[in-house]
Structures are given as C-alpha cells and as structure tokens.
Design a protein around this motif. Structure first.
Motif, PDB file in Angstrom:
ATOM      1  N   THR A  69       0.857  -1.178   0.000  1.00  0.00           N
ATOM      2  CA  THR A  69       0.000   0.000   0.000  1.00  0.00           C
ATOM      3  C   THR A  69       0.897   1.232   0.000  1.00  0.00           C
ATOM      4  OG1 THR A  69      -0.133   0.051   2.407  1.00  0.00           O
ATOM      5  CG2 THR A  69      -1.890  -1.097   1.251  1.00  0.00           C
ATOM      6  N   ASP A  70       0.367   2.321  -0.500  1.00  0.00           N
ATOM      7  CA  ASP A  70       1.121   3.567  -0.553  1.00  0.00           C
ATOM      8  C   ASP A  70       0.129   4.709  -0.432  1.00  0.00           C
ATOM      9  OD1 ASP A  70       3.748   4.757  -2.844  1.00  0.00           O
ATOM     10  OD2 ASP A  70       3.254   5.256  -0.758  1.00  0.00           O
ATOM     11  N   PHE A  71       0.539   5.733   0.266  1.00  0.00           N
ATOM     12  CA  PHE A  71      -0.327   6.892   0.486  1.00  0.00           C
ATOM     13  C   PHE A  71       0.442   8.164   0.183  1.00  0.00           C
ATOM     14  CE2 PHE A  71      -3.928   4.865   2.507  1.00  0.00           C
ATOM     15  CZ  PHE A  71      -3.387   3.702   3.020  1.00  0.00           C
ATOM     16  N   ALA A  72      -0.275   9.155  -0.291  1.00  0.00           N
ATOM     17  CA  ALA A  72       0.308  10.488  -0.424  1.00  0.00           C
ATOM     18  C   ALA A  72       0.634  11.020   0.969  1.00  0.00           C
ATOM     19  CB  ALA A  72      -0.667  11.420  -1.133  1.00  0.00           C
ATOM     20  N   ASP A  73       1.688  11.799   1.058  1.00  0.00           N
ATOM     21  CA  ASP A  73       2.095  12.338   2.358  1.00  0.00           C
ATOM     22  C   ASP A  73       0.968  13.127   3.009  1.00  0.00           C
ATOM     23  OD1 ASP A  73       5.565  13.061   1.410  1.00  0.00           O
ATOM     24  OD2 ASP A  73       4.592  11.211   2.089  1.00  0.00           O
ATOM     25  N   SER A  74       0.161  13.796   2.201  1.00  0.00           N
ATOM     26  CA  SER A  74      -0.889  14.665   2.730  1.00  0.00           C
ATOM     27  C   SER A  74      -2.003  13.890   3.435  1.00  0.00           C
ATOM     28  CB  SER A  74      -1.489  15.508   1.609  1.00  0.00           C
ATOM     29  OG  SER A  74      -2.022  14.663   0.598  1.00  0.00           O
ATOM     30  N   VAL A  75      -2.090  12.577   3.201  1.00  0.00           N
ATOM     31  CA  VAL A  75      -3.172  11.800   3.804  1.00  0.00           C
ATOM     32  C   VAL A  75      -2.671  10.702   4.737  1.00  0.00           C
ATOM     33  CG1 VAL A  75      -4.603  12.251   1.766  1.00  0.00           C
ATOM     34  CG2 VAL A  75      -3.403  10.057   1.972  1.00  0.00           C
ATOM     35  N   LYS A  76      -1.372  10.524   4.817  1.00  0.00           N
ATOM     36  CA  LYS A  76      -0.817   9.474   5.689  1.00  0.00           C
ATOM     37  C   LYS A  76      -1.265   9.675   7.125  1.00  0.00           C
ATOM     38  CE  LYS A  76       3.313   8.119   3.140  1.00  0.00           C
ATOM     39  NZ  LYS A  76       4.782   8.216   3.033  1.00  0.00           N
ATOM     40  N   GLY A  77      -1.674   8.576   7.744  1.00  0.00           N
ATOM     41  CA  GLY A  77      -2.144   8.630   9.115  1.00  0.00           C
ATOM     42  C   GLY A  77      -3.605   8.995   9.248  1.00  0.00           C
ATOM     43  N   ARG A  78      -4.221   9.463   8.174  1.00  0.00           N
ATOM     44  CA  ARG A  78      -5.643   9.840   8.221  1.00  0.00           C
ATOM     45  C   ARG A  78      -6.500   8.937   7.336  1.00  0.00           C
ATOM     46  NH1 ARG A  78      -7.216  14.622   6.280  1.00  0.00           N
ATOM     47  NH2 ARG A  78      -5.535  14.786   4.744  1.00  0.00           N
ATOM     48  N   PHE A  79      -5.949   8.492   6.216  1.00  0.00           N
ATOM     49  CA  PHE A  79      -6.698   7.663   5.266  1.00  0.00           C
ATOM     50  C   PHE A  79      -6.188   6.228   5.334  1.00  0.00           C
ATOM     51  CE2 PHE A  79      -7.917  11.108   1.908  1.00  0.00           C
ATOM     52  CZ  PHE A  79      -8.409  11.907   2.925  1.00  0.00           C
ATOM     53  N   SER A  80      -7.059   5.296   5.045  1.00  0.00           N
ATOM     54  CA  SER A  80      -6.673   3.894   4.971  1.00  0.00           C
ATOM     55  C   SER A  80      -7.476   3.216   3.871  1.00  0.00           C
ATOM     56  CB  SER A  80      -6.898   3.189   6.312  1.00  0.00           C
ATOM     57  OG  SER A  80      -8.256   3.211   6.668  1.00  0.00           O
ATOM     58  N   ILE A  81      -6.974   2.088   3.422  1.00  0.00           N
ATOM     59  CA  ILE A  81      -7.612   1.328   2.345  1.00  0.00           C
ATOM     60  C   ILE A  81      -7.988  -0.044   2.872  1.00  0.00           C
ATOM     61  CG2 ILE A  81      -7.256   0.235   0.108  1.00  0.00           C
ATOM     62  CD1 ILE A  81      -5.436   2.427  -0.688  1.00  0.00           C
ATOM     63  N   SER A  82      -9.134  -0.524   2.475  1.00  0.00           N
ATOM     64  CA  SER A  82      -9.513  -1.897   2.797  1.00  0.00           C
ATOM     65  C   SER A  82     -10.240  -2.491   1.607  1.00  0.00           C
ATOM     66  CB  SER A  82     -10.398  -1.941   4.042  1.00  0.00           C
ATOM     67  OG  SER A  82     -11.597  -1.229   3.830  1.00  0.00           O
ATOM     68  N   MET A 136     -15.169  -5.316  -3.750  1.00  0.00           N
ATOM     69  CA  MET A 136     -15.211  -3.900  -3.416  1.00  0.00           C
ATOM     70  C   MET A 136     -13.866  -3.470  -2.846  1.00  0.00           C
ATOM     71  SD  MET A 136     -18.411  -2.789  -3.872  1.00  0.00           S
ATOM     72  CE  MET A 136     -18.661  -1.422  -2.726  1.00  0.00           C
ATOM     73  N   ARG A 137     -13.574  -2.195  -3.006  1.00  0.00           N
ATOM     74  CA  ARG A 137     -12.449  -1.566  -2.338  1.00  0.00           C
ATOM     75  C   ARG A 137     -12.960  -0.285  -1.688  1.00  0.00           C
ATOM     76  NH1 ARG A 137     -10.926  -5.809  -2.894  1.00  0.00           N
ATOM     77  NH2 ARG A 137      -9.016  -6.605  -3.892  1.00  0.00           N
ATOM     78  N   TYR A 138     -12.352   0.047  -0.536  1.00  0.00           N
ATOM     79  CA  TYR A 138     -12.817   1.192   0.232  1.00  0.00           C
ATOM     80  C   TYR A 138     -11.654   2.118   0.553  1.00  0.00           C
ATOM     81  CZ  TYR A 138     -16.582  -2.140   0.978  1.00  0.00           C
ATOM     82  OH  TYR A 138     -17.592  -3.057   0.799  1.00  0.00           O
ATOM     83  N   LEU A 139     -11.983   3.395   0.620  1.00  0.00           N
ATOM     84  CA  LEU A 139     -11.038   4.404   1.107  1.00  0.00           C
ATOM     85  C   LEU A 139     -11.673   5.035   2.338  1.00  0.00           C
ATOM     86  CD1 LEU A 139      -8.362   5.978   0.600  1.00  0.00           C
ATOM     87  CD2 LEU A 139      -9.767   7.689  -0.585  1.00  0.00           C
ATOM     88  N   GLN A 140     -11.126   4.740   3.493  1.00  0.00           N
ATOM     89  CA  GLN A 140     -11.596   5.317   4.745  1.00  0.00           C
ATOM     90  C   GLN A 140     -10.856   6.622   4.986  1.00  0.00           C
ATOM     91  OE1 GLN A 140     -14.068   4.223   6.929  1.00  0.00           O
ATOM     92  NE2 GLN A 140     -13.733   6.202   7.929  1.00  0.00           N
ATOM     93  N   MET A 141     -11.601   7.697   5.136  1.00  0.00           N
ATOM     94  CA  MET A 141     -10.991   9.019   5.296  1.00  0.00           C
ATOM     95  C   MET A 141     -11.414   9.582   6.646  1.00  0.00           C
ATOM     96  SD  MET A 141     -11.555  10.530   1.452  1.00  0.00           S
ATOM     97  CE  MET A 141     -13.305  10.768   1.680  1.00  0.00           C
ATOM     98  N   ASN A 142     -10.448   9.765   7.516  1.00  0.00           N
ATOM     99  CA  ASN A 142     -10.689  10.307   8.857  1.00  0.00           C
ATOM    100  C   ASN A 142     -10.012  11.652   9.013  1.00  0.00           C
ATOM    101  OD1 ASN A 142     -12.016   7.867   9.541  1.00  0.00           O
ATOM    102  ND2 ASN A 142     -10.094   6.943  10.186  1.00  0.00           N
ATOM    103  N   SER A 143     -10.413  12.380  10.031  1.00  0.00           N
ATOM    104  CA  SER A 143      -9.819  13.694  10.330  1.00  0.00           C
ATOM    105  C   SER A 143      -9.766  14.559   9.073  1.00  0.00           C
ATOM    106  CB  SER A 143      -8.412  13.520  10.916  1.00  0.00           C
ATOM    107  OG  SER A 143      -8.446  12.728  12.079  1.00  0.00           O
ATOM    108  N   LEU A 144     -10.867  14.621   8.389  1.00  0.00           N
ATOM    109  CA  LEU A 144     -10.905  15.342   7.119  1.00  0.00           C
ATOM    110  C   LEU A 144     -10.670  16.834   7.321  1.00  0.00           C
ATOM    111  CD1 LEU A 144     -13.785  13.371   5.443  1.00  0.00           C
ATOM    112  CD2 LEU A 144     -11.510  13.724   4.457  1.00  0.00           C
TER     113      LEU A 144
END
Length: 125
Positions: A60-73, A80-88
């Motif tokens: 998995t790889d994330f943009a620096d701007s979303v690391k620690g806030r977004f996750s993939i499952s 299905m694939r999901y993008l969980q976005m927290n602390s928006l």
C-alpha cells in the motif's frame, strides 16, 4: 465496457470521516488481482495521487498529505475496495476517483487502465 463506480462522497465538517467505495460495473472483473488506486482532483487543480493498494504485491502507498488519516480496505467476496478518510480537512475537498490496473500499485495516474467517474467530497470548515 469495464467501468468502476465510486460512491460514498458527500458533505462533511472538518474533523469528520467518510468512507468511499469502489465497485465494478459493466463486464465484471475481479479486483482481487489488480492494483486499485485512489486519486482526487481539487477544485481548479490537477488530479493527484491519494492512495493505492495491491494484495498481489502486498503493498500500500499513500500520499504524504493523507498518511495517518486515510486507509484502504477491501472486500474480495463482494469485489469492493474502500477508502476510509478520517480527520478530514477542507483541503481534502475534491472529486475522488478510483482506478485499477494489472500491475504494480503505481502512484502515476497514466498507469491505470480502468477509471470511475468520481464522487464529490466536500469538507466544510
């Protein structure tokens, strides 16, 4: 024609969460062997990489701007694939796209063969 369909976008306050979904439509194909990427296009800006995942390559790889806030499952049973976005944050406001490719989980949008039409995410301050 193979297509991807995103859902789950909407309006949320800063600090809130959303979960975006990515599903296949048209000629159904399995996402389990593919790399699935998420990209976004903020208003007036170019489309940019957000995240990518590949079970096949175990990466998995994330943009620096979303690391620690977004996750993939993923849910292989339902394809299905999901993008969980927290602390928006307001700067997360964009149209979000999912994409898929048969290969390494690239961070480059031109490497992806299949795309959805996008879902709008708006984060208010």
């Amino acid at each position: 024609q193979v297509q991807l369909v995103e859902s789950g976008g909407g309006l949320v306050q800063a600090g809130g969460s959303l979960r975006l979904s990515c599903a296949t439509s048209g000629r159904t194909f399995s996402l389990s062997g593919l790399s699935v990427g998420w990209f976004r296009q903020p208003p007036g800006k170019e489309r940019e990489f957000v995240a990518t995942v590949s079970r096949r390559f175990g990466r998995t790889d994330f943009a620096d701007s979303v690391k620690g806030r977004f996750s993939i499952s993923g849910d292989n049973a339902n394809n299905m694939r999901y993008l969980q976005m927290n602390s928006l944050k307001p700067e997360d406001t964009a149209v979000y796209y999912c994409a898929a490719r048969d290969g390494w989980p690239s961070t480059t949008e031109s490497d992806y063969n299949y795309w959805g039409r996008g879902t709008q995410v708006t984060v208010s301050s």
